[in-house]
Every structure is written in C-alpha cells, then in structure tokens.
Design a protein around this motif. Structure first.
Motif, mmCIF file in Angstrom:
data_model
loop_
_atom_site.group_PDB
_atom_site.id
_atom_site.type_symbol
_atom_site.label_atom_id
_atom_site.label_comp_id
_atom_site.label_asym_id
_atom_site.label_seq_id
_atom_site.Cartn_x
_atom_site.Cartn_y
_atom_site.Cartn_z
ATOM 1 N N GLU A 143 1.608 16.194 5.786
ATOM 2 C CA GLU A 143 1.519 15.596 7.123
ATOM 3 C C GLU A 143 2.057 14.167 7.173
ATOM 4 O O GLU A 143 2.679 13.757 8.144
ATOM 5 N N ALA A 144 1.816 13.393 6.107
ATOM 6 C CA ALA A 144 2.249 11.987 6.094
ATOM 7 C C ALA A 144 3.528 11.784 5.285
ATOM 8 O O ALA A 144 3.864 10.656 4.919
ATOM 9 N N PHE A 145 4.263 12.865 5.022
ATOM 10 C CA PHE A 145 5.407 12.785 4.120
ATOM 11 C C PHE A 145 6.431 11.743 4.576
ATOM 12 O O PHE A 145 6.894 10.927 3.783
ATOM 13 N N ARG A 146 6.795 11.753 5.848
ATOM 14 C CA ARG A 146 7.836 10.843 6.330
ATOM 15 C C ARG A 146 7.392 9.381 6.266
ATOM 16 O O ARG A 146 8.229 8.487 6.136
ATOM 17 N N THR A 147 6.091 9.166 6.348
ATOM 18 C CA THR A 147 5.580 7.797 6.261
ATOM 19 C C THR A 147 5.556 7.313 4.817
ATOM 20 O O THR A 147 5.948 6.177 4.521
ATOM 21 N N ILE A 148 5.108 8.171 3.907
ATOM 22 C CA ILE A 148 4.959 7.785 2.499
ATOM 23 C C ILE A 148 6.292 7.869 1.764
ATOM 24 O O ILE A 148 6.593 7.036 0.897
ATOM 25 N N PHE A 149 7.124 8.858 2.107
ATOM 26 C CA PHE A 149 8.409 9.059 1.421
ATOM 27 C C PHE A 149 9.544 9.065 2.444
ATOM 28 O O PHE A 149 10.160 10.107 2.689
ATOM 29 N N PRO A 150 9.821 7.934 3.077
ATOM 30 C CA PRO A 150 10.840 7.908 4.141
ATOM 31 C C PRO A 150 12.220 8.335 3.669
ATOM 32 O O PRO A 150 13.022 8.834 4.459
ATOM 33 N N CYS A 201 0.826 -1.202 0.000
ATOM 34 C CA CYS A 201 0.000 0.000 0.000
ATOM 35 C C CYS A 201 0.866 1.261 0.000
ATOM 36 O O CYS A 201 0.578 2.230 -0.712
ATOM 37 N N MET A 202 1.942 1.258 0.808
ATOM 38 C CA MET A 202 2.835 2.414 0.834
ATOM 39 C C MET A 202 3.463 2.648 -0.538
ATOM 40 O O MET A 202 3.616 3.781 -0.991
ATOM 41 N N GLN A 203 3.831 1.548 -1.203
ATOM 42 C CA GLN A 203 4.425 1.671 -2.541
ATOM 43 C C GLN A 203 3.418 2.273 -3.518
ATOM 44 O O GLN A 203 3.766 3.132 -4.340
ATOM 45 N N LEU A 204 2.167 1.838 -3.452
ATOM 46 C CA LEU A 204 1.137 2.364 -4.342
ATOM 47 C C LEU A 204 0.863 3.836 -4.070
ATOM 48 O O LEU A 204 0.765 4.648 -5.004
ATOM 49 N N ILE A 240 11.927 8.678 -4.649
ATOM 50 C CA ILE A 240 10.856 7.985 -5.361
ATOM 51 C C ILE A 240 10.857 8.386 -6.835
ATOM 52 O O ILE A 240 10.605 7.564 -7.717
ATOM 53 N N HIS A 241 11.171 9.661 -7.125
ATOM 54 C CA HIS A 241 11.242 10.078 -8.531
ATOM 55 C C HIS A 241 12.351 9.307 -9.261
ATOM 56 O O HIS A 241 12.159 8.844 -10.391
ATOM 57 N N HIS A 242 13.504 9.190 -8.607
ATOM 58 C CA HIS A 242 14.598 8.469 -9.254
ATOM 59 C C HIS A 242 14.257 6.993 -9.411
ATOM 60 O O HIS A 242 14.613 6.360 -10.414
ATOM 61 N N PHE A 243 13.560 6.449 -8.436
ATOM 62 C CA PHE A 243 13.120 5.057 -8.535
ATOM 63 C C PHE A 243 12.174 4.875 -9.717
ATOM 64 O O PHE A 243 12.281 3.902 -10.481
ATOM 65 N N LEU A 244 11.231 5.804 -9.891
ATOM 66 C CA LEU A 244 10.279 5.709 -11.003
ATOM 67 C C LEU A 244 10.989 5.862 -12.345
ATOM 68 O O LEU A 244 10.604 5.232 -13.338
ATOM 69 N N PHE A 245 12.009 6.712 -12.387
ATOM 70 C CA PHE A 245 12.826 6.815 -13.596
ATOM 71 C C PHE A 245 13.485 5.469 -13.911
ATOM 72 O O PHE A 245 13.453 4.991 -15.054
ATOM 73 N N SER A 246 14.075 4.847 -12.909
ATOM 74 C CA SER A 246 14.763 3.570 -13.117
ATOM 75 C C SER A 246 13.794 2.478 -13.543
ATOM 76 O O SER A 246 14.085 1.690 -14.451
ATOM 77 N N ARG A 247 12.636 2.422 -12.890
ATOM 78 C CA ARG A 247 11.630 1.425 -13.262
ATOM 79 C C ARG A 247 11.144 1.654 -14.684
ATOM 80 O O ARG A 247 10.908 0.697 -15.440
#
Length: 544
Positions: free
Chosen positions: A417-424, A349-352, A430-437
């Motif tokens: 408010e949930a930034f640290r939970t969603i984007f630790p 869920c966090m990944q989504l 996450i942007h770089h991860f999406l680029f790599s994927r």
C-alpha cells in the motif's frame, strides 16, 4: 625449530608447527555449533520481550479448547497435527509461546528425566536467517539434539565428510530432511512435539516445508503444532490434504475467547501506562474505549499503547478516538504522521523504513545508520540513530541495539500500500543503493588483521571482538552485498557497469578480496562469501 641436517627414513612424517588434538566430544560440539543458525530459545525470549511480555491469561483459553485437548490427549493418528490459523495481529505467536511454556515442563527442555522431546521454531519474514525451510529444520534439529546429544550421530556420519556445507549447500534441504526423519524414527525417543510458528513467513521453499509437514504428519510418536496466517497456498494445501491426523483451529471460530484475551491485555497494558497510573477513573475510560475499537487484535492494542506513551493524560482519550480500528488504516495514519515531520526528519525516516524493508535481516543501529546514508552527524552516533528510529512511529522497534520491523504486517503494508511513498524509484533502486553503500563501507573499513590479532593461525573460538568493533557498521555488508546487487539489477543490462572490467566490483575484489575473506571468517561466515562469488558468476553468465 630448525630440522636441517637431520635424516629420516622413507616412511617418516614430518610436521612443523602447532599440533591440535580434537576429541570426539569436541567434534560433536563443532557439529552442533555449525548446525546452529539460531537458538529458538533466544528467539522466543526476544519475541516475548519485544511484545511486552507473556501473560498466561492471554493464552490459557486454548488449553481448554476441544481441538487442542484432542490433539494433546490422543495417542493414535487422529489429531497429531494441530494447525492454528488467524489474521495478522490476532496473537498466534504469543499463543505458540504460551503453549511452549505449558508443554516445556513435561519435556526434556525443563525436565531431564522426561522422555518427551519438545522442539520449536519461529519463522520471521523480516529476517532471511530464519525464514527458510532449511533454517526451520536446522532450528528444530538443534533443539532436539540439545536435549538428547546421542542423536547427533545421525548427523555426524554425513557431517564428518561434508562439514558445515552439509547445512548450507544446494543439497541442504534434501540432506537435512532425510536426517530429520531418521531422528524422529529413532526408538530411543519416546515422543516428540514439534511447534513451528508463522509458517506463512517462511519465504524460501515454503511449499517444500508444507508438503514435508503434511507428508509426515502421521509419523508415530510425533505431534505437530503449526501456526500461520490464512494464505492461498496454505489454504489450498490444507483443503486438499485429507488425513485423520490434521486438526484445524481457526481463531475466527474462537472470537469470544480471543476477545476476552484482548480485554485482559488492554487492562494489563493500561495499568502499566505511566501517565494514568494514579487515575483509576481514566484507566477505566481508556479500557472501555480501546475494547470498543480493538476488534480482537492484539497488535492494534500494542500500536495504540505505543502512541499513548507519547501523550499527556488529558489527550489520551482523544488519541484513541482518532486512531482507526482497521490495522491497515492505523499504518496509514502512522505514515501520515511521519510525512508531517519537518523536511529533514521525514526524509531520514523514509530512508530508514526503506532500508529496514529491503535488508535481509534486522540491522544494528550502527549498520542501519550507515546503510541508510544518514548524515554522519547522525549515523556515527547510535543515540541519534535511535531518535530517528523513534520518529518512525511504531513501524520500528529496538531490542538490544537491533532494529526490528514491529510486525510482518507492517512490512507487508510498507511494501504494498505504501510502496510508492517508501520506494519512489522502485525496489530495485534501493537494492542497488544498498549494494553501493555496502561496497563503499567495506572499502573504507577492511584492512589486513582488522582485529589486531597478530596471529594468523589463531582459532576463531579463542578470540573476541575488540571494543569498539571496527566491523560494526560493515558486518551486514560483508555478507549481503552481492545479494543486493543481484536484486538491484534491472532487465536493462546496458545501464549496468558494476561488473565491467575495472568496474567497482573488480576494483573492490582486486584490492580488498583477502581482507573481505578475513572479515567473513571473523563472523564465521566464509560460506556466505562462497555463495556471493557463485552469485556473481551466475550474474555475469546471465548478462553476457
């Protein structure tokens, strides 16, 4: 055909191959097709369906509102711009939908004999295709010209030279704003009504659009309705704009009307709740409990109803009692429920949620499953991805196999408010991860003649995507991979080797460049490829 052995005069022209003849009507159709970035009528239908349908009882109060009637009835410059403001979830978008429905029957949208044109646009901050000033003008122009095709002449004079780039290059705003004003001043139009919803969600060039609207709010024969949240930029602009043409309708000043509309919405929603359909007494109790906590917020009611759909009738009142009345606290509760899922599920869920927040448009189930890096046992089965989306509570919703964030306020909450939970590890990660994927997915999928056309010169209008579409998981990646690279690079250039000679980008372009261009052409998105290469060039210049 072999032409060897023939002789021709000095002024002869020789053409070998297919010859296509295009009529002026065909050229106009291509111009209109290139202008279209979205059809606002489709957006309106989707929004209404996502929100559970439009009830007249929810918006008819505004039709009797003094400021609305002043805007509607006045023919002079006193009240040509009606600005509707309100907090998140108060029903501004559905109000706009209702006003559109009421006005449409009097305009060419539904009455070809009318001399009034109605055009509208819905900004959505979660979709980069419809959250820019240029996109707003394109959408408004598209609906205007759909109603009066002769007006396309104002566009074609420039389009015949520039082609589709007229709507997409760095000068698109300048060109379109000039064309827009010229069309509004065309004497063949009696009156024009323009409605822009959620202007606060216009993420690119919002200030330009705001200035443009205020500057031209007194144009003769033109009326405007704008809806937005109360934001500092918008409030500052409105407070300094002194014009007889501006009317401000703040939903805070109409709390009684909003409260009545929310009460009607609660009654309608509870009556459709399967678990209490045959229990009138329980329905009454649920309605009373929700009315006490709703605080005039439609979105709160919608979120509660989604949760009630998952419980038994005997638990319904307790669920309402447990749900906070503050919208942000509701989101916090939803996130807490996700974090309590068993380890694998809450990780998925966090990944989504991270992917949904970081991407530039809503994703299909197959795109979301792949980009989120879910296990193949999930990502390759849309039904399994759908179940994970459902586990995300009410943050996400699905419409026609596309996954949307439920509301702009939900994205705002997850990104703040949930930034640290969603984007630790931070948003850049996450942007770089999406680029790599994206690069990984395209490298696996792209190949020559991906759709098996076996006819390189075929026109795009003559083909249809095969079923299943081999591009299904990579459509988004083909268009936006470079954007994620740019947004994913931190200031620590020494750690970035993606752009090195023989790095991942070099290897991808060296092997798949032509296949990538083909994939873009199949999506009518070659211009995005040009933009991507320009961004790469600028990035290389910046880090050298």
């Amino acid at each position: 055909m072999n032409i060897e052995g023939n002789s021709f005069g000095d002024n002869a022209t020789i053409h070998q191959g297919n010859v296509y003849h295009y009529s002026s009507q065909g050229a106009s159709d291509r111009c209109l097709a290139d202008l279209r970035s979205t059809d606002p009528r489709d957006d309106k239908i989707r929004i209404e369906q996502t929100k559970g349908g439009l009830l007249r009882e929810l918006y008819n109060w505004v039709l009797e509102n003094d400021k609305f009637k002043l805007w509607y009835d006045d023919d002079d410059t006193k009240g040509q711009l009606l600005w509707i403001t309100g907090d998140p979830g108060k029903g501004k978008t559905m109000l706009a939908c209702g006003i559109i429905d009421e006005l449409a029957v009097q305009t060419r949208l539904e009455n070809p004999e009318s001399k009034i044109i109605l055009s509208y646009f819905f900004c959505q901050g979660t979709d980069s295709r419809i959250n820019s000033a240029v996109a707003v003008l394109r959408g408004l122009l598209y609906l205007i010209i759909h109603q009066q095709r002769s007006l396309i002449s104002h566009i074609k004079s420039k389009y015949d030279i520039a082609g589709k780039s007229l709507f997409e290059d760095v000068n698109a705003w300048t060109a379109l704003s000039q064309i827009f004003i010229t069309i509004l001043q065309d004497t063949s139009i009696d009156n024009t009504i323009l409605i822009i919803d959620a202007l606060d969600e216009c993420g690119t060039d919002q200030a330009k659009l705001l200035d443009f609207i205020l500057q031209h709010s007194s144009l003769p024969r033109v009326k405007w309705i704008i809806t937005s949240r109360n934001g500092p930029v918008i409030e500052q602009k409105l407070s300094t704009h002194h014009s007889r043409a501006l009317l401000s309708l703040d939903l805070k000043d109409n709390e009684a009307s909003i409260s009545d509309a929310v009460e009607t919405y609660i009654k309608h929603s509870v009556s459709r709740l399967d678990v209490v359909r045959d229990d009138k007494a329980l329905q009454d109790e649920l309605e009373e409990a929700m009315q006490q906590k709703a605080n005039g917020t439609f979105l709160w009611v919608s979120l509660v109803m989604k949760e009630l759909e998952q419980v038994e009738s005997w638990d319904a009142l307790q669920v309402i009692d447990e749900i906070p009345s503050d919208l942000k606290e509701v989101y916090t509760r939803m996130l807490g429920q996700i974090l309590q899922l068993k380890r694998g599920s809450h990780t998925y869920c966090m990944q989504l949620l991270a992917t949904a927040c970081a991407t530039y448009r809503p994703l299909s189930l197959s795109e979301l499953g792949f980009l989120s890096d879910l296990p193949r046992a999930i990502s390759e089965k849309p039904g399994a991805v759908r179940r994970v989306v459902t586990m995300c509570g009410s943050f996400l919703t699905i419409r026609d196999e596309i996954v949307y964030l439920i509301h702009q306020s939900a994205k705002d909450y997850l990104s703040t408010e949930a930034f640290r939970t969603i984007f630790p590890s931070g948003m850049g990660k996450i942007h770089h991860f999406l680029f790599s994927r994206s690069l990984q997915g395209m490298s696996q999928i792209l190949r020559r003649d991906l759709w098996g056309l076996k006819a390189p010169g075929v026109l795009i209008d003559e083909i249809m995507a095969p079923e299943p579409d081999p591009l299904a998981t990579a459509r988004y990646s083909c268009v936006y991979w470079a954007d994620h690279l740019c947004d994913g690079i931190s200031e620590d250039w020494t750690r970035i080797n993606d752009l090195d000679d023989n790095g991942v980008i070099h290897r991808f372009l060296n092997k798949h460049y032509l296949y990538w261009l083909e994939a873009l052409s199949l999506q009518r998105s070659v211009s995005h490829g040009v933009t991507a290469l320009n961004k790469l060039e600028a990035l290389l210049t910046a880090i050298q």
